[in-house]
Design a protein around this motif. Sequence first.
Motif, mmCIF file in Angstrom:
data_model
loop_
_atom_site.group_PDB
_atom_site.id
_atom_site.type_symbol
_atom_site.label_atom_id
_atom_site.label_comp_id
_atom_site.label_asym_id
_atom_site.label_seq_id
_atom_site.Cartn_x
_atom_site.Cartn_y
_atom_site.Cartn_z
ATOM 1 N N VAL A 94 -5.694 -6.164 -5.262
ATOM 2 C CA VAL A 94 -6.708 -5.303 -5.879
ATOM 3 C C VAL A 94 -6.883 -4.045 -5.045
ATOM 4 C CG1 VAL A 94 -9.123 -5.118 -6.583
ATOM 5 C CG2 VAL A 94 -7.906 -7.276 -6.891
ATOM 6 N N LEU A 95 -6.748 -2.898 -5.698
ATOM 7 C CA LEU A 95 -6.993 -1.599 -5.068
ATOM 8 C C LEU A 95 -8.458 -1.250 -5.290
ATOM 9 C CD1 LEU A 95 -5.943 1.101 -3.801
ATOM 10 C CD2 LEU A 95 -5.662 1.886 -6.160
ATOM 11 N N PRO B 205 0.810 -1.227 0.000
ATOM 12 C CA PRO B 205 0.000 0.000 0.000
ATOM 13 C C PRO B 205 0.842 1.277 0.000
ATOM 14 C CG PRO B 205 -0.914 -1.584 1.537
ATOM 15 C CD PRO B 205 0.394 -2.151 1.048
ATOM 16 N N GLU B 206 2.022 1.222 0.579
ATOM 17 C CA GLU B 206 2.899 2.402 0.617
ATOM 18 C C GLU B 206 3.428 2.767 -0.769
ATOM 19 O OE1 GLU B 206 3.848 -0.473 2.570
ATOM 20 O OE2 GLU B 206 2.460 0.228 4.120
ATOM 21 N N ASP B 207 3.376 1.826 -1.717
ATOM 22 C CA ASP B 207 3.862 2.067 -3.080
ATOM 23 C C ASP B 207 2.820 2.749 -3.959
ATOM 24 O OD1 ASP B 207 6.198 0.706 -2.394
ATOM 25 O OD2 ASP B 207 5.443 -1.211 -3.141
ATOM 26 N N ILE B 208 1.595 2.921 -3.439
ATOM 27 C CA ILE B 208 0.477 3.432 -4.234
ATOM 28 C C ILE B 208 0.154 4.862 -3.817
ATOM 29 C CG2 ILE B 208 -1.941 3.082 -4.869
ATOM 30 C CD1 ILE B 208 -1.510 0.107 -4.063
ATOM 31 N N GLU B 209 -0.026 5.732 -4.807
ATOM 32 C CA GLU B 209 -0.398 7.131 -4.565
ATOM 33 C C GLU B 209 -1.680 7.432 -5.340
ATOM 34 O OE1 GLU B 209 1.139 11.478 -5.995
ATOM 35 O OE2 GLU B 209 2.660 10.041 -5.394
ATOM 36 N N ALA C 65 -9.775 4.398 0.237
ATOM 37 C CA ALA C 65 -9.018 3.462 -0.593
ATOM 38 C C ALA C 65 -8.575 2.289 0.264
ATOM 39 C CB ALA C 65 -7.813 4.149 -1.213
ATOM 40 N N GLU C 66 -8.614 1.090 -0.343
ATOM 41 C CA GLU C 66 -8.225 -0.131 0.356
ATOM 42 C C GLU C 66 -7.494 -1.029 -0.627
ATOM 43 O OE1 GLU C 66 -10.991 -2.455 3.119
ATOM 44 O OE2 GLU C 66 -11.095 -3.573 1.247
ATOM 45 N N VAL D 129 -4.294 7.167 -10.180
ATOM 46 C CA VAL D 129 -3.626 6.162 -9.372
ATOM 47 C C VAL D 129 -2.227 5.971 -9.944
ATOM 48 C CG1 VAL D 129 -3.639 3.763 -8.603
ATOM 49 C CG2 VAL D 129 -5.804 4.994 -8.866
ATOM 50 N N LYS D 130 -1.220 6.121 -9.085
ATOM 51 C CA LYS D 130 0.175 5.912 -9.490
ATOM 52 C C LYS D 130 0.785 4.870 -8.561
ATOM 53 C CE LYS D 130 0.917 10.746 -10.685
ATOM 54 N NZ LYS D 130 1.687 11.951 -10.385
#
Length: 105
Positions: free
Chosen positions: A81-82, A23-27, A75-76, A37-38
């Motif tokens: 899957v985001l 999750p820390e890799d997703i912005e 966001a989860e 979403v990046k």
Amino acid sequence: MPVEITRENGQYVLKAEMPGLDPEDIEITVEGETLTVKAEHTEREEDKQHSEFRYGSFERSVRLPAPIPEQGVTAEYRDGVLTVRVPQPEKTAPGARTIAVRRAD
């Protein structure tokens, strides 16, 4: 990254397949009606014989039919899957409206 956008329970729900990330890799950013979403997946240093994994940066922007509110977006990330939930704005009553005309000075 493949995405799916649905409406359920008064929310827009965006799901994106993003296996192998933390999750820390997703912005996630929002601007007006656009949700972006990046993510960045980095390769670990290992002696590999063969790899079909994808590494690098991923970005996907989607435009929703209404401005994204400042509050209530969640966001989860689970099992690769985001899931992003965006509240739908309250609908205005359909029908005719009268617009006042002001005298220009």
